[in-house]
Design a protein around this motif. Structure first.
Motif, PDB file in Angstrom:
ATOM      1  N   ASN A  73       0.829  -1.210   0.000  1.00 57.24           N
ATOM      2  CA  ASN A  73       0.000   0.000   0.000  1.00 57.24           C
ATOM      3  C   ASN A  73       0.863   1.259   0.000  1.00 57.24           C
ATOM      4  O   ASN A  73       0.557   2.227  -0.711  1.00 57.24           O
ATOM      5  CB  ASN A  73      -0.948   0.009   1.202  1.00 57.24           C
ATOM      6  CG  ASN A  73      -2.054  -1.009   1.069  1.00 57.24           C
ATOM      7  OD1 ASN A  73      -2.365  -1.457  -0.022  1.00 57.24           O
ATOM      8  ND2 ASN A  73      -2.649  -1.382   2.189  1.00 57.24           N
ATOM      9  N   LEU A  74       1.918   1.250   0.810  1.00 57.85           N
ATOM     10  CA  LEU A  74       2.813   2.411   0.853  1.00 57.85           C
ATOM     11  C   LEU A  74       3.517   2.615  -0.489  1.00 57.85           C
ATOM     12  O   LEU A  74       3.722   3.752  -0.921  1.00 57.85           O
ATOM     13  CB  LEU A  74       3.825   2.263   1.983  1.00 57.85           C
ATOM     14  CG  LEU A  74       3.277   2.427   3.399  1.00 57.85           C
ATOM     15  CD1 LEU A  74       4.362   2.150   4.422  1.00 57.85           C
ATOM     16  CD2 LEU A  74       2.699   3.819   3.599  1.00 57.85           C
ATOM     17  N   GLU A  75       3.903   1.527  -1.145  1.00 59.57           N
ATOM     18  CA  GLU A  75       4.542   1.644  -2.452  1.00 59.57           C
ATOM     19  C   GLU A  75       3.574   2.249  -3.476  1.00 59.57           C
ATOM     20  O   GLU A  75       3.959   3.095  -4.280  1.00 59.57           O
ATOM     21  CB  GLU A  75       5.040   0.275  -2.926  1.00 59.57           C
ATOM     22  CG  GLU A  75       6.273  -0.204  -2.194  1.00 59.57           C
ATOM     23  CD  GLU A  75       6.678  -1.624  -2.587  1.00 59.57           C
ATOM     24  OE1 GLU A  75       5.988  -2.250  -3.430  1.00 59.57           O
ATOM     25  OE2 GLU A  75       7.681  -2.110  -2.038  1.00 59.57           O
ATOM     26  N   LYS A  76       2.290   1.803  -3.412  1.00 58.12           N
ATOM     27  CA  LYS A  76       1.289   2.365  -4.327  1.00 58.12           C
ATOM     28  C   LYS A  76       1.101   3.859  -4.051  1.00 58.12           C
ATOM     29  O   LYS A  76       1.070   4.678  -4.972  1.00 58.12           O
ATOM     30  CB  LYS A  76      -0.049   1.636  -4.167  1.00 58.12           C
ATOM     31  CG  LYS A  76      -0.064   0.258  -4.754  1.00 58.12           C
ATOM     32  CD  LYS A  76      -1.418  -0.405  -4.548  1.00 58.12           C
ATOM     33  CE  LYS A  76      -1.422  -1.833  -5.056  1.00 58.12           C
ATOM     34  NZ  LYS A  76      -2.705  -2.501  -4.805  1.00 58.12           N
ATOM     35  N   ILE A  77       0.970   4.181  -2.764  1.00 56.06           N
ATOM     36  CA  ILE A  77       0.798   5.596  -2.394  1.00 56.06           C
ATOM     37  C   ILE A  77       2.015   6.404  -2.820  1.00 56.06           C
ATOM     38  O   ILE A  77       1.884   7.525  -3.339  1.00 56.06           O
ATOM     39  CB  ILE A  77       0.540   5.724  -0.875  1.00 56.06           C
ATOM     40  CG1 ILE A  77      -0.832   5.144  -0.520  1.00 56.06           C
ATOM     41  CG2 ILE A  77       0.632   7.168  -0.426  1.00 56.06           C
ATOM     42  CD1 ILE A  77      -1.098   5.024   0.975  1.00 56.06           C
ATOM     43  N   LEU A  78       3.207   5.841  -2.610  1.00 47.41           N
ATOM     44  CA  LEU A  78       4.444   6.525  -3.009  1.00 47.41           C
ATOM     45  C   LEU A  78       4.493   6.719  -4.521  1.00 47.41           C
ATOM     46  O   LEU A  78       4.868   7.800  -5.007  1.00 47.41           O
ATOM     47  CB  LEU A  78       5.659   5.729  -2.520  1.00 47.41           C
ATOM     48  CG  LEU A  78       7.021   6.327  -2.786  1.00 47.41           C
ATOM     49  CD1 LEU A  78       7.178   7.632  -2.003  1.00 47.41           C
ATOM     50  CD2 LEU A  78       8.121   5.356  -2.416  1.00 47.41           C
ATOM     51  N   GLU A  79       4.097   5.713  -5.269  1.00 47.92           N
ATOM     52  CA  GLU A  79       4.095   5.797  -6.721  1.00 47.92           C
ATOM     53  C   GLU A  79       3.114   6.881  -7.204  1.00 47.92           C
ATOM     54  O   GLU A  79       3.448   7.704  -8.057  1.00 47.92           O
ATOM     55  CB  GLU A  79       3.704   4.434  -7.305  1.00 47.92           C
ATOM     56  CG  GLU A  79       3.807   4.336  -8.805  1.00 47.92           C
ATOM     57  CD  GLU A  79       3.466   2.943  -9.284  1.00 47.92           C
ATOM     58  OE1 GLU A  79       2.694   2.844 -10.248  1.00 47.92           O
ATOM     59  OE2 GLU A  79       3.972   1.974  -8.691  1.00 47.92           O
ATOM     60  N   ILE A  80       1.923   6.861  -6.581  1.00 42.17           N
ATOM     61  CA  ILE A  80       0.926   7.877  -6.944  1.00 42.17           C
ATOM     62  C   ILE A  80       1.441   9.271  -6.589  1.00 42.17           C
ATOM     63  O   ILE A  80       1.317  10.221  -7.381  1.00 42.17           O
ATOM     64  CB  ILE A  80      -0.422   7.581  -6.242  1.00 42.17           C
ATOM     65  CG1 ILE A  80      -1.043   6.321  -6.825  1.00 42.17           C
ATOM     66  CG2 ILE A  80      -1.371   8.746  -6.355  1.00 42.17           C
ATOM     67  CD1 ILE A  80      -2.238   5.797  -6.037  1.00 42.17           C
ATOM     68  N   SER A  81       2.041   9.379  -5.399  1.00 42.65           N
ATOM     69  CA  SER A  81       2.576  10.681  -4.963  1.00 42.65           C
ATOM     70  C   SER A  81       3.698  11.150  -5.885  1.00 42.65           C
ATOM     71  O   SER A  81       3.782  12.340  -6.210  1.00 42.65           O
ATOM     72  CB  SER A  81       3.082  10.592  -3.529  1.00 42.65           C
ATOM     73  OG  SER A  81       2.032  10.302  -2.653  1.00 42.65           O
ATOM     74  N   GLU A  82       4.549  10.219  -6.304  1.00 39.09           N
ATOM     75  CA  GLU A  82       5.635  10.585  -7.214  1.00 39.09           C
ATOM     76  C   GLU A  82       5.081  11.079  -8.557  1.00 39.09           C
ATOM     77  O   GLU A  82       5.592  12.039  -9.138  1.00 39.09           O
ATOM     78  CB  GLU A  82       6.578   9.402  -7.434  1.00 39.09           C
ATOM     79  CG  GLU A  82       7.499   9.142  -6.250  1.00 39.09           C
ATOM     80  CD  GLU A  82       8.373   7.903  -6.453  1.00 39.09           C
ATOM     81  OE1 GLU A  82       8.139   7.130  -7.407  1.00 39.09           O
ATOM     82  OE2 GLU A  82       9.286   7.720  -5.636  1.00 39.09           O
ATOM     83  N   LYS A  83       4.023  10.417  -9.051  1.00 35.43           N
ATOM     84  CA  LYS A  83       3.405  10.853 -10.307  1.00 35.43           C
ATOM     85  C   LYS A  83       2.827  12.249 -10.157  1.00 35.43           C
ATOM     86  O   LYS A  83       3.000  13.109 -11.031  1.00 35.43           O
ATOM     87  CB  LYS A  83       2.301   9.882 -10.733  1.00 35.43           C
ATOM     88  CG  LYS A  83       2.823   8.595 -11.306  1.00 35.43           C
ATOM     89  CD  LYS A  83       1.688   7.683 -11.732  1.00 35.43           C
ATOM     90  CE  LYS A  83       2.215   6.364 -12.272  1.00 35.43           C
ATOM     91  NZ  LYS A  83       1.106   5.458 -12.644  1.00 35.43           N
ATOM     92  N   LYS A  84       2.133  12.484  -9.018  1.00 32.22           N
ATOM     93  CA  LYS A  84       1.552  13.807  -8.782  1.00 32.22           C
ATOM     94  C   LYS A  84       2.641  14.867  -8.696  1.00 32.22           C
ATOM     95  O   LYS A  84       2.514  15.962  -9.249  1.00 32.22           O
ATOM     96  CB  LYS A  84       0.715  13.805  -7.498  1.00 32.22           C
ATOM     97  CG  LYS A  84      -0.607  13.108  -7.632  1.00 32.22           C
ATOM     98  CD  LYS A  84      -1.396  13.186  -6.330  1.00 32.22           C
ATOM     99  CE  LYS A  84      -2.722  12.460  -6.435  1.00 32.22           C
ATOM    100  NZ  LYS A  84      -3.485  12.505  -5.172  1.00 32.22           N
ATOM    101  N   ILE A  85       3.724  14.522  -7.973  1.00 28.49           N
ATOM    102  CA  ILE A  85       4.837  15.473  -7.840  1.00 28.49           C
ATOM    103  C   ILE A  85       5.435  15.766  -9.208  1.00 28.49           C
ATOM    104  O   ILE A  85       5.741  16.917  -9.547  1.00 28.49           O
ATOM    105  CB  ILE A  85       5.907  14.935  -6.861  1.00 28.49           C
ATOM    106  CG1 ILE A  85       5.369  14.963  -5.435  1.00 28.49           C
ATOM    107  CG2 ILE A  85       7.198  15.733  -6.967  1.00 28.49           C
ATOM    108  CD1 ILE A  85       6.267  14.285  -4.424  1.00 28.49           C
TER     109      ILE A  85
END
Length: 164
Positions: free
Chosen positions: A103-115
């Motif tokens: 879940n953290l990896e998914k959130i991190l991936e989504i956050s990286e895309k947003k950033i």
């Protein structure tokens, strides 16, 4: 002294013999059998009590052995239950940890895309702001007509970002 008179000796001896015989008969027929009966009764009672005590001791020893056996079995069962619970808990912890990592990896991936999107947007807005600002500066300084295409090309080259 009257005790030493020889004439009274036969009567004293007679009464001495009679009293000793009476005392002997009373002692041998009445008192000694009663005493021996009481002694025998006490001996048998003591033997019975000792026998009962030995039986009770044996019974308590058996009960104590059974208690110790049950105690050991219970302790072993408790250990196995505790070990099983530890294993189950550890498995659940590992599963939850893995799930949390995913879940953290998914959130991190989504956050990286947003950033990355916001960064691209910011760079584009910086480029467009740079273009506008550069036009205004050149206008104020030189009062000449500005070639927007050449200025746009220069800014693009320097920022390496496309302007839509």
């Amino acid at each position: 002294m009257p005790q030493l008179e020889i004439t009274t000796f036969p009567s004293q001896i007679f009464w001495l013999v009679v009293s000793f015989l009476m005392l002997y008969l009373i002692m041998s027929r009445i008192i000694i059998p009663r005493i021996s009966f009481v002694i025998k009764k006490r001996e048998t009672e003591i033997k019975n009590n000792v026998h009962i005590a030995e039986q009770i001791y044996g019974d308590t020893k058996i009960i104590n052995d059974e208690f110790e056996k049950i105690k050991k079995e219970t302790q072993e069962e408790a250990r196995t239950i505790i070990n099983n619970l530890k294993e189950i808990t550890n498995k659940k912890i590992i599963e939850n940890t893995e799930l949390l990592k995913k879940n953290l990896e998914k959130i991190l991936e989504i956050s990286e895309k947003k950033i990355s999107q916001k960064k691209d947007k910011a760079l584009k807005s910086i480029t467009s702001i740079s273009l506008l600002l550069s036009k205004e500066i050149i206008k104020k300084i030189s009062n000449k007509k500005i070639n927007t295409k050449s200025l746009n090309t220069i800014i693009k080259r320097n920022s390496k970002v496309k302007i839509n």
